[in-house]
Design a protein around this motif. Structure first.
Motif, PDB file in Angstrom:
ATOM      1  N   ASP A   1       0.857  -1.127  -0.048  1.00 46.43           N
ATOM      2  CA  ASP A   1       0.078  -0.009  -0.090  1.00 46.43           C
ATOM      3  C   ASP A   1       0.927   1.135   0.004  1.00 46.43           C
ATOM      4  N   ARG A   2       2.086   1.259   0.350  1.00 49.82           N
ATOM      5  CA  ARG A   2       3.122   2.256   0.352  1.00 49.82           C
ATOM      6  C   ARG A   2       4.284   1.987  -0.833  1.00 49.82           C
ATOM      7  N   LEU A   3       3.725   1.156  -1.753  1.00 53.95           N
ATOM      8  CA  LEU A   3       4.579   1.024  -3.013  1.00 53.95           C
ATOM      9  C   LEU A   3       6.169   0.663  -2.256  1.00 53.95           C
TER      10      LEU A   3
ATOM     11  N   SER B   1      10.340  -0.988  -5.278  1.00 59.54           N
ATOM     12  CA  SER B   1      10.133  -0.125  -4.170  1.00 59.54           C
ATOM     13  C   SER B   1      10.124   1.238  -4.647  1.00 59.54           C
ATOM     14  N   ALA B   2       9.336   2.136  -4.153  1.00 54.65           N
ATOM     15  CA  ALA B   2       9.465   3.732  -4.689  1.00 54.65           C
ATOM     16  C   ALA B   2      10.037   4.382  -3.841  1.00 54.65           C
ATOM     17  N   GLY B   3      10.937   3.821  -3.096  1.00 54.87           N
ATOM     18  CA  GLY B   3      12.138   4.634  -2.306  1.00 54.87           C
ATOM     19  C   GLY B   3      12.048   4.692  -1.066  1.00 54.87           C
TER      20      GLY B   3
ATOM     21  N   ILE C   1       9.032   8.622   2.478  1.00 57.54           N
ATOM     22  CA  ILE C   1       8.940   9.963   2.378  1.00 57.54           C
ATOM     23  C   ILE C   1       8.282  10.609   3.636  1.00 57.54           C
ATOM     24  N   SER C   2       7.489   9.695   4.102  1.00 56.40           N
ATOM     25  CA  SER C   2       6.455  10.188   5.349  1.00 56.40           C
ATOM     26  C   SER C   2       7.484  10.436   6.504  1.00 56.40           C
ATOM     27  N   GLN C   3       8.365   9.932   6.464  1.00 51.24           N
ATOM     28  CA  GLN C   3       9.552   9.854   7.451  1.00 51.24           C
ATOM     29  C   GLN C   3      10.354  10.952   7.606  1.00 51.24           C
TER      30      GLN C   3
ATOM     31  N   LEU D   1      22.218   9.917   9.652  1.00 52.24           N
ATOM     32  CA  LEU D   1      22.087   8.598  10.553  1.00 52.24           C
ATOM     33  C   LEU D   1      21.302   7.663   9.549  1.00 52.24           C
ATOM     34  N   PHE D   2      20.227   8.067   8.943  1.00 52.09           N
ATOM     35  CA  PHE D   2      19.467   7.114   8.102  1.00 52.09           C
ATOM     36  C   PHE D   2      20.387   6.950   7.038  1.00 52.09           C
ATOM     37  N   SER D   3      20.737   7.930   6.511  1.00 53.18           N
ATOM     38  CA  SER D   3      21.525   7.688   4.803  1.00 53.18           C
ATOM     39  C   SER D   3      22.708   6.453   5.340  1.00 53.18           C
ATOM     40  N   THR D   4      23.411   6.595   6.626  1.00 48.53           N
ATOM     41  CA  THR D   4      24.438   5.803   7.031  1.00 48.53           C
ATOM     42  C   THR D   4      23.835   4.281   7.133  1.00 48.53           C
TER      43      THR D   4
ATOM     44  N   ASN E   1      13.407  15.881  -7.334  1.00 43.51           N
ATOM     45  CA  ASN E   1      12.241  16.754  -7.339  1.00 43.51           C
ATOM     46  C   ASN E   1      11.640  17.014  -5.716  1.00 43.51           C
ATOM     47  N   LEU E   2      12.276  16.325  -4.863  1.00 46.28           N
ATOM     48  CA  LEU E   2      12.277  16.600  -3.398  1.00 46.28           C
ATOM     49  C   LEU E   2      13.069  17.484  -2.676  1.00 46.28           C
ATOM     50  N   GLY E   3      14.080  18.013  -3.601  1.00 52.74           N
ATOM     51  CA  GLY E   3      15.140  18.900  -3.193  1.00 52.74           C
ATOM     52  C   GLY E   3      16.277  18.100  -2.519  1.00 52.74           C
TER      53      GLY E   3
ATOM     54  N   PHE F   1      18.946  14.268  -2.692  1.00 54.78           N
ATOM     55  CA  PHE F   1      19.606  13.423  -3.810  1.00 54.78           C
ATOM     56  C   PHE F   1      19.957  12.053  -3.247  1.00 54.78           C
ATOM     57  N   PRO F   2      20.215  11.010  -4.039  1.00 51.39           N
ATOM     58  CA  PRO F   2      20.200   9.618  -3.786  1.00 51.39           C
ATOM     59  C   PRO F   2      21.240   9.507  -2.386  1.00 51.39           C
ATOM     60  N   GLY F   3      20.844   8.799  -1.488  1.00 48.44           N
ATOM     61  CA  GLY F   3      21.679   8.881   0.033  1.00 48.44           C
ATOM     62  C   GLY F   3      21.779   7.400   0.256  1.00 48.44           C
ATOM     63  N   PHE F   4      21.480   6.279  -0.555  1.00 51.19           N
ATOM     64  CA  PHE F   4      21.909   5.068   0.062  1.00 51.19           C
ATOM     65  C   PHE F   4      22.942   4.449  -0.936  1.00 51.19           C
ATOM     66  N   GLY F   5      23.805   5.143  -1.391  1.00 51.20           N
ATOM     67  CA  GLY F   5      24.900   4.623  -2.330  1.00 51.20           C
ATOM     68  C   GLY F   5      24.649   4.959  -3.792  1.00 51.20           C
TER      69      GLY F   5
HETATM   70  C1  LIG Z   1      17.749  10.172   4.348  1.00 50.60           C
HETATM   71  C2  LIG Z   1      18.366   9.133   3.459  1.00 50.60           C
HETATM   72  C3  LIG Z   1      17.549   9.066   2.178  1.00 50.60           C
HETATM   73  C4  LIG Z   1      18.074   7.931   1.366  1.00 50.60           C
HETATM   74  C5  LIG Z   1      17.930   8.468  -0.195  1.00 50.60           C
HETATM   75  C6  LIG Z   1      16.594   7.740  -0.469  1.00 50.60           C
HETATM   76  C7  LIG Z   1      15.943   8.628  -0.926  1.00 50.60           C
HETATM   77  C8  LIG Z   1      14.372   8.292  -1.429  1.00 50.60           C
HETATM   78  O1  LIG Z   1      14.343   7.358  -1.850  1.00 50.60           O
HETATM   79  S1  LIG Z   1      13.332   9.543  -1.636  1.00 50.60           S
HETATM   80  C9  LIG Z   1      11.848   8.928  -2.480  1.00 50.60           C
HETATM   81  C10 LIG Z   1      11.979   8.571  -3.904  1.00 50.60           C
HETATM   82  N1  LIG Z   1      10.954   8.328  -4.265  1.00 50.60           N
HETATM   83  C11 LIG Z   1       9.897   8.956  -5.038  1.00 50.60           C
HETATM   84  O2  LIG Z   1      10.107  10.264  -4.972  1.00 50.60           O
HETATM   85  C12 LIG Z   1       8.756   8.202  -5.399  1.00 50.60           C
HETATM   86  C13 LIG Z   1       7.508   8.879  -4.775  1.00 50.60           C
HETATM   87  N2  LIG Z   1       6.103   8.017  -5.262  1.00 50.60           N
HETATM   88  C14 LIG Z   1       5.759   8.588  -6.403  1.00 50.60           C
HETATM   89  O3  LIG Z   1       6.354   9.521  -7.146  1.00 50.60           O
HETATM   90  C15 LIG Z   1       4.661   7.858  -6.889  1.00 50.60           C
HETATM   91  O4  LIG Z   1       3.891   7.099  -5.772  1.00 50.60           O
HETATM   92  C16 LIG Z   1       4.681   6.815  -7.942  1.00 50.60           C
HETATM   93  C17 LIG Z   1       5.069   7.598  -9.373  1.00 50.60           C
HETATM   94  C18 LIG Z   1       5.894   5.997  -7.786  1.00 50.60           C
HETATM   95  C19 LIG Z   1       3.359   5.969  -8.100  1.00 50.60           C
HETATM   96  O5  LIG Z   1       2.405   6.882  -8.345  1.00 50.60           O
HETATM   97  P1  LIG Z   1       0.894   6.456  -8.200  1.00 50.60           P
HETATM   98  O6  LIG Z   1       0.823   5.022  -9.168  1.00 50.60           O
HETATM   99  O7  LIG Z   1      -0.018   7.442  -8.593  1.00 50.60           O
HETATM  100  O8  LIG Z   1       0.651   5.774  -6.933  1.00 50.60           O
HETATM  101  P2  LIG Z   1       0.575   6.783  -5.337  1.00 50.60           P
HETATM  102  O9  LIG Z   1       1.284   8.091  -5.580  1.00 50.60           O
HETATM  103  O10 LIG Z   1      -0.762   7.006  -5.350  1.00 50.60           O
HETATM  104  O11 LIG Z   1       1.320   5.698  -4.305  1.00 50.60           O
HETATM  105  C20 LIG Z   1       0.594   4.786  -3.819  1.00 50.60           C
HETATM  106  C21 LIG Z   1       0.815   4.984  -2.119  1.00 50.60           C
HETATM  107  O12 LIG Z   1       1.883   4.751  -1.839  1.00 50.60           O
HETATM  108  C22 LIG Z   1       2.448   5.779  -1.180  1.00 50.60           C
HETATM  109  N3  LIG Z   1       4.064   6.190  -1.491  1.00 50.60           N
HETATM  110  C23 LIG Z   1       4.586   6.006  -2.880  1.00 50.60           C
HETATM  111  N4  LIG Z   1       5.971   6.250  -2.796  1.00 50.60           N
HETATM  112  C24 LIG Z   1       6.140   6.434  -1.364  1.00 50.60           C
HETATM  113  C25 LIG Z   1       7.415   6.945  -0.799  1.00 50.60           C
HETATM  114  N5  LIG Z   1       8.666   6.749  -1.667  1.00 50.60           N
HETATM  115  N6  LIG Z   1       7.166   7.175   0.548  1.00 50.60           N
HETATM  116  C26 LIG Z   1       6.318   7.060   1.222  1.00 50.60           C
HETATM  117  N7  LIG Z   1       5.013   6.546   0.509  1.00 50.60           N
HETATM  118  C27 LIG Z   1       4.870   6.264  -0.724  1.00 50.60           C
HETATM  119  C28 LIG Z   1       1.672   7.127  -1.829  1.00 50.60           C
HETATM  120  O13 LIG Z   1       1.758   7.998  -0.948  1.00 50.60           O
HETATM  121  C29 LIG Z   1       0.404   6.548  -1.729  1.00 50.60           C
HETATM  122  O14 LIG Z   1       0.041   6.418  -0.479  1.00 50.60           O
HETATM  123  P3  LIG Z   1      -1.605   6.844  -0.168  1.00 50.60           P
HETATM  124  O15 LIG Z   1      -1.620   8.460  -0.485  1.00 50.60           O
HETATM  125  O16 LIG Z   1      -1.805   6.734   1.195  1.00 50.60           O
HETATM  126  O17 LIG Z   1      -2.405   6.195  -0.965  1.00 50.60           O
END
Ligand SMILES: CCCCC/C=C/C(=O)SCCNC(=O)CCNC(=O)[C@H](O)C(C)(C)COP(=O)(O)OP(=O)(O)OC[C@H]1O[C@@H](n2cnc3c(N)ncnc32)[C@H](O)[C@@H]1OP(=O)(O)O
Length: 252
Positions: free
Chosen positions: A21-23, A60-62, A65-67, A78-81, A133-135, A137-141
Protein backbone atom coordinates in the motif's frame (compact mmCIF):
# COMPACT_ATOMS: atom_id res chain seq x y z
CA UNK A 1 8.69 -9.73 10.06
CA UNK A 2 6.60 -6.56 9.63
CA UNK A 3 7.89 -5.18 6.36
CA UNK A 4 9.15 -8.15 4.35
CA UNK A 5 8.09 -11.68 3.46
CA UNK A 6 10.71 -14.40 3.42
CA UNK A 7 10.33 -17.62 1.45
CA UNK A 8 12.87 -20.42 1.16
CA UNK A 9 12.70 -22.44 -2.01
CA UNK A 10 16.08 -24.15 -1.71
CA UNK A 11 18.59 -23.16 -2.97
CA UNK A 12 16.87 -19.75 -3.25
CA UNK A 13 15.90 -17.40 -0.43
CA UNK A 14 13.25 -14.96 -1.64
CA UNK A 15 13.04 -11.61 0.17
CA UNK A 16 9.80 -9.88 -0.77
CA UNK A 17 9.42 -6.23 0.26
CA UNK A 18 5.96 -6.12 1.74
CA UNK A 19 4.44 -2.69 2.16
CA UNK A 20 2.39 -2.80 -1.04
CA UNK A 21 0.00 0.00 0.00
CA UNK A 22 3.10 2.26 0.28
CA UNK A 23 4.67 0.85 -2.90
CA UNK A 24 7.18 -0.89 -0.63
CA UNK A 25 8.67 2.37 0.60
CA UNK A 26 11.78 1.66 2.67
CA UNK A 27 11.69 2.62 6.35
CA UNK A 28 14.17 1.90 9.13
CA UNK A 29 12.35 -1.30 10.08
CA UNK A 30 12.61 -2.64 6.53
CA UNK A 31 16.34 -1.92 6.44
CA UNK A 32 16.78 -3.82 9.71
CA UNK A 33 14.60 -6.75 8.64
CA UNK A 34 16.35 -7.23 5.28
CA UNK A 35 19.69 -7.24 7.10
CA UNK A 36 18.41 -9.68 9.71
CA UNK A 37 17.09 -12.18 7.16
CA UNK A 38 20.31 -12.03 5.14
CA UNK A 39 22.43 -12.57 8.26
CA UNK A 40 20.30 -15.56 9.16
CA UNK A 41 21.33 -17.49 6.01
CA UNK A 42 24.83 -16.16 5.49
CA UNK A 43 26.30 -19.48 6.65
CA UNK A 44 23.42 -21.74 5.62
CA UNK A 45 24.66 -24.07 2.87
CA UNK A 46 21.12 -24.91 1.72
CA UNK A 47 20.63 -21.32 0.57
CA UNK A 48 22.95 -20.53 -2.31
CA UNK A 49 21.39 -17.41 -3.80
CA UNK A 50 19.11 -14.52 -2.82
CA UNK A 51 16.33 -12.93 -4.87
CA UNK A 52 14.91 -9.60 -3.70
CA UNK A 53 11.60 -8.40 -5.14
CA UNK A 54 8.51 -6.41 -4.20
CA UNK A 55 4.94 -7.37 -3.39
CA UNK A 56 2.36 -5.64 -5.61
CA UNK A 57 3.01 -3.13 -8.37
CA UNK A 58 6.39 -1.85 -7.18
CA UNK A 59 9.82 -3.21 -6.42
CA UNK A 60 10.15 -0.15 -4.17
CA UNK A 61 9.26 3.52 -4.67
CA UNK A 62 12.18 4.56 -2.48
CA UNK A 63 12.80 5.70 1.04
CA UNK A 64 9.62 6.37 3.01
CA UNK A 65 8.99 10.08 2.42
CA UNK A 66 6.53 10.26 5.32
CA UNK A 67 9.52 9.78 7.67
CA UNK A 68 11.35 12.79 6.24
CA UNK A 69 9.39 15.31 8.33
CA UNK A 70 11.00 13.84 11.47
CA UNK A 71 14.52 14.12 10.10
CA UNK A 72 16.89 16.77 11.37
CA UNK A 73 20.40 16.92 9.86
CA UNK A 74 21.85 14.39 12.31
CA UNK A 75 18.96 11.91 11.90
CA UNK A 76 19.14 12.28 8.08
CA UNK A 77 22.86 11.53 8.20
CA UNK A 78 22.26 8.46 10.39
CA UNK A 79 19.41 7.22 8.16
CA UNK A 80 21.62 7.56 5.09
CA UNK A 81 24.46 5.73 6.88
CA UNK A 82 22.10 2.95 7.97
CA UNK A 83 20.78 2.50 4.41
CA UNK A 84 24.29 2.58 2.99
CA UNK A 85 25.31 -0.04 5.54
CA UNK A 86 22.65 -2.41 4.21
CA UNK A 87 23.53 -1.74 0.54
CA UNK A 88 27.26 -2.30 1.26
CA UNK A 89 26.43 -5.52 3.07
CA UNK A 90 24.36 -6.78 0.10
CA UNK A 91 27.07 -5.79 -2.38
CA UNK A 92 29.66 -7.78 -0.41
CA UNK A 93 27.28 -10.57 0.61
CA UNK A 94 29.02 -13.94 0.24
CA UNK A 95 26.23 -15.40 -1.94
CA UNK A 96 24.98 -14.06 -5.29
CA UNK A 97 22.03 -11.68 -5.18
CA UNK A 98 19.45 -10.85 -7.86
CA UNK A 99 16.98 -7.95 -7.84
CA UNK A 100 13.75 -8.99 -9.57
CA UNK A 101 12.40 -5.56 -10.51
CA UNK A 102 8.66 -6.10 -10.83
CA UNK A 103 7.54 -2.45 -11.11
CA UNK A 104 8.71 0.94 -9.85
CA UNK A 105 12.34 0.96 -8.64
CA UNK A 106 12.85 4.55 -7.57
CA UNK A 107 15.21 6.39 -5.25
CA UNK A 108 16.21 4.11 -2.38
CA UNK A 109 14.41 1.25 -4.18
CA UNK A 110 16.73 1.59 -7.16
CA UNK A 111 19.68 1.87 -4.77
CA UNK A 112 18.64 -1.47 -3.27
CA UNK A 113 18.48 -3.01 -6.76
CA UNK A 114 21.88 -1.51 -7.61
CA UNK A 115 23.47 -3.17 -4.60
CA UNK A 116 22.47 -6.60 -5.98
CA UNK A 117 24.76 -8.44 -8.40
CA UNK A 118 22.18 -8.75 -11.21
CA UNK A 119 18.91 -6.99 -12.08
CA UNK A 120 16.11 -8.63 -14.07
CA UNK A 121 13.24 -6.27 -14.86
CA UNK A 122 9.70 -6.63 -16.04
CA UNK A 123 8.69 -4.69 -19.17
CA UNK A 124 6.42 -2.57 -16.96
CA UNK A 125 9.20 -1.56 -14.57
CA UNK A 126 10.13 2.10 -14.28
CA UNK A 127 13.45 3.12 -12.78
CA UNK A 128 14.87 6.43 -11.66
CA UNK A 129 16.21 8.76 -9.04
CA UNK A 130 13.37 11.28 -8.44
CA UNK A 131 14.96 12.63 -5.23
CA UNK A 132 15.87 15.93 -6.95
CA UNK A 133 12.13 16.71 -7.14
CA UNK A 134 12.10 16.65 -3.32
CA UNK A 135 15.17 18.89 -3.13
CA UNK A 136 17.40 15.98 -2.06
CA UNK A 137 19.55 13.42 -3.86
CA UNK A 138 20.35 9.67 -3.62
CA UNK A 139 21.71 8.81 -0.18
CA UNK A 140 21.86 5.02 -0.02
CA UNK A 141 24.91 4.73 -2.32
CA UNK A 142 23.21 5.61 -5.62
CA UNK A 143 25.56 8.49 -6.48
CA UNK A 144 28.46 6.02 -6.45
CA UNK A 145 26.91 2.83 -7.82
CA UNK A 146 24.92 4.30 -10.72
CA UNK A 147 27.95 6.08 -12.13
CA UNK A 148 29.98 2.88 -12.04
CA UNK A 149 27.27 1.01 -13.92
CA UNK A 150 26.17 3.45 -16.63
CA UNK A 151 28.95 6.08 -16.75
CA UNK A 152 29.11 9.64 -15.47
CA UNK A 153 27.06 11.46 -18.14
CA UNK A 154 23.98 9.23 -17.99
CA UNK A 155 24.19 8.91 -14.21
CA UNK A 156 24.26 12.68 -13.77
CA UNK A 157 21.39 13.10 -16.25
CA UNK A 158 19.22 10.63 -14.35
CA UNK A 159 20.02 12.20 -10.96
CA UNK A 160 19.69 15.80 -12.20
CA UNK A 161 16.41 15.39 -14.10
CA UNK A 162 14.73 12.91 -11.75
CA UNK A 163 13.24 11.28 -14.87
CA UNK A 164 11.76 7.82 -14.64
CA UNK A 165 12.98 5.55 -17.43
CA UNK A 166 11.35 2.44 -18.88
CA UNK A 167 12.92 -0.99 -18.50
CA UNK A 168 13.99 -1.35 -22.16
CA UNK A 169 15.97 1.91 -21.99
CA UNK A 170 17.43 0.83 -18.63
CA UNK A 171 18.61 -2.36 -20.34
CA UNK A 172 20.24 -0.36 -23.14
CA UNK A 173 22.07 1.73 -20.51
CA UNK A 174 23.31 -1.42 -18.75
CA UNK A 175 21.29 -0.56 -15.67
CA UNK A 176 19.37 -3.84 -15.87
CA UNK A 177 20.70 -7.12 -17.25
CA UNK A 178 17.53 -8.37 -18.92
CA UNK A 179 13.91 -7.35 -19.48
CA UNK A 180 11.11 -9.90 -19.65
CA UNK A 181 7.30 -9.80 -19.71
CA UNK A 182 5.54 -9.59 -16.31
CA UNK A 183 4.21 -13.15 -16.83
CA UNK A 184 7.69 -14.54 -17.42
CA UNK A 185 9.50 -12.49 -14.77
CA UNK A 186 9.37 -14.93 -11.87
CA UNK A 187 10.25 -18.00 -13.88
CA UNK A 188 13.08 -16.33 -15.82
CA UNK A 189 14.59 -14.95 -12.61
CA UNK A 190 14.27 -18.32 -10.92
CA UNK A 191 15.90 -20.16 -13.83
CA UNK A 192 18.81 -17.73 -13.77
CA UNK A 193 19.15 -18.15 -10.00
CA UNK A 194 19.13 -21.96 -10.30
CA UNK A 195 21.74 -21.86 -13.06
CA UNK A 196 24.07 -19.73 -10.91
CA UNK A 197 23.36 -21.74 -7.75
CA UNK A 198 24.75 -24.89 -9.43
CA UNK A 199 28.21 -23.35 -9.79
CA UNK A 200 31.04 -23.61 -7.26
CA UNK A 201 30.04 -21.37 -4.38
CA UNK A 202 33.65 -20.61 -3.54
CA UNK A 203 34.38 -19.50 -7.10
CA UNK A 204 31.18 -17.39 -7.08
CA UNK A 205 32.23 -15.77 -3.82
CA UNK A 206 35.68 -15.04 -5.18
CA UNK A 207 34.27 -13.55 -8.40
CA UNK A 208 32.20 -11.10 -6.33
CA UNK A 209 35.09 -10.25 -4.02
CA UNK A 210 37.61 -9.73 -6.81
CA UNK A 211 35.26 -7.71 -9.03
CA UNK A 212 34.10 -5.46 -6.17
CA UNK A 213 37.62 -4.99 -4.82
CA UNK A 214 38.96 -4.32 -8.32
CA UNK A 215 36.38 -1.58 -9.00
CA UNK A 216 37.69 0.38 -6.02
CA UNK A 217 41.40 -0.23 -6.67
CA UNK A 218 44.15 0.45 -9.18
CA UNK A 219 44.17 -2.28 -11.86
CA UNK A 220 47.43 -3.82 -10.61
CA UNK A 221 45.90 -4.40 -7.15
CA UNK A 222 42.79 -5.90 -8.76
CA UNK A 223 44.96 -8.22 -10.86
CA UNK A 224 46.89 -9.27 -7.77
CA UNK A 225 43.62 -10.13 -6.03
CA UNK A 226 42.56 -12.13 -9.08
CA UNK A 227 45.78 -14.18 -8.94
CA UNK A 228 45.44 -14.77 -5.21
CA UNK A 229 41.83 -15.86 -5.74
CA UNK A 230 43.05 -18.17 -8.49
CA UNK A 231 45.35 -19.77 -5.95
CA UNK A 232 42.46 -20.25 -3.55
CA UNK A 233 40.19 -22.05 -6.06
CA UNK A 234 42.94 -24.61 -6.61
CA UNK A 235 42.61 -25.61 -2.96
CA UNK A 236 38.95 -26.64 -3.44
CA UNK A 237 37.37 -30.05 -4.02
CA UNK A 238 34.96 -28.36 -6.45
CA UNK A 239 37.77 -27.39 -8.79
CA UNK A 240 39.30 -30.86 -8.70
CA UNK A 241 35.92 -32.55 -9.27
CA UNK A 242 34.80 -30.27 -12.09
CA UNK A 243 38.12 -30.35 -13.98
CA UNK A 244 38.30 -34.12 -13.57
CA UNK A 245 34.75 -34.51 -14.91
CA UNK A 246 35.55 -32.39 -17.95
CA UNK A 247 38.77 -34.24 -18.72
CA UNK A 248 37.33 -37.72 -18.21
CA UNK A 249 34.46 -36.95 -20.65
CA UNK A 250 37.03 -35.82 -23.25
CA UNK A 251 39.17 -38.95 -22.91
CA UNK A 252 36.23 -41.33 -23.57
C1 LIG B 1 17.65 10.19 4.38
C2 LIG B 1 18.26 9.17 3.47
C3 LIG B 1 17.51 9.02 2.18
C4 LIG B 1 18.15 8.03 1.33
C5 LIG B 1 17.99 8.24 -0.09
C6 LIG B 1 16.69 7.81 -0.62
C7 LIG B 1 15.80 8.75 -0.93
C8 LIG B 1 14.52 8.39 -1.53
O1 LIG B 1 14.27 7.28 -1.94
S1 LIG B 1 13.38 9.65 -1.59
C9 LIG B 1 12.00 8.89 -2.36
C10 LIG B 1 12.17 8.78 -3.83
N1 LIG B 1 10.94 8.27 -4.42
C11 LIG B 1 9.99 9.07 -4.90
O2 LIG B 1 10.08 10.27 -4.89
C12 LIG B 1 8.77 8.36 -5.48
C13 LIG B 1 7.53 8.79 -4.75
N2 LIG B 1 6.33 8.16 -5.31
C14 LIG B 1 5.78 8.56 -6.46
O3 LIG B 1 6.22 9.46 -7.13
C15 LIG B 1 4.52 7.87 -6.87
O4 LIG B 1 3.99 7.19 -5.74
C16 LIG B 1 4.72 6.83 -8.02
C17 LIG B 1 5.05 7.57 -9.31
C18 LIG B 1 5.84 5.85 -7.69
C19 LIG B 1 3.41 6.02 -8.21
O5 LIG B 1 2.34 6.90 -8.41
P1 LIG B 1 0.85 6.33 -8.32
O6 LIG B 1 0.72 5.14 -9.16
O7 LIG B 1 -0.04 7.49 -8.59
O8 LIG B 1 0.70 5.84 -6.81
P2 LIG B 1 0.53 6.74 -5.50
O9 LIG B 1 1.39 7.95 -5.60
O10 LIG B 1 -0.90 6.94 -5.23
O11 LIG B 1 1.21 5.80 -4.40
C20 LIG B 1 0.48 4.80 -3.70
C21 LIG B 1 0.71 5.00 -2.21
O12 LIG B 1 2.09 4.80 -1.96
C22 LIG B 1 2.62 5.95 -1.27
N3 LIG B 1 4.03 6.13 -1.64
C23 LIG B 1 4.57 6.04 -2.85
N4 LIG B 1 5.89 6.26 -2.79
C24 LIG B 1 6.18 6.51 -1.51
C25 LIG B 1 7.38 6.81 -0.82
N5 LIG B 1 8.58 6.85 -1.42
N6 LIG B 1 7.31 7.01 0.51
C26 LIG B 1 6.14 6.93 1.16
N7 LIG B 1 4.96 6.63 0.57
C27 LIG B 1 4.99 6.43 -0.75
C28 LIG B 1 1.75 7.09 -1.75
O13 LIG B 1 1.82 8.16 -0.88
C29 LIG B 1 0.39 6.43 -1.79
O14 LIG B 1 -0.12 6.36 -0.49
P3 LIG B 1 -1.60 6.95 -0.17
O15 LIG B 1 -1.56 8.37 -0.58
O16 LIG B 1 -1.77 6.75 1.28
O17 LIG B 1 -2.51 6.13 -1.01
Amino acid sequence: METILVKDENPIRWIILNRPDRLNAINLKMIEEIEETLKEVENNDNIKIIIITGNGRAFSAGADISQFKELDPVKAWLFSTKGQGLMNYIEKYPKPTIAMVNGYALGGGLELALSCDIRIASTNAELGFPEINLGIFPGFGGTQRLVRLVGKGKALELMMTGDRIKADYAERLGLVNKVVSPDALENETKQLALKIAEKSHIALRLIKAVVNYGLDSPILSGLEMESLGWGVVFSTEEEKKRVEEFLSKRSK
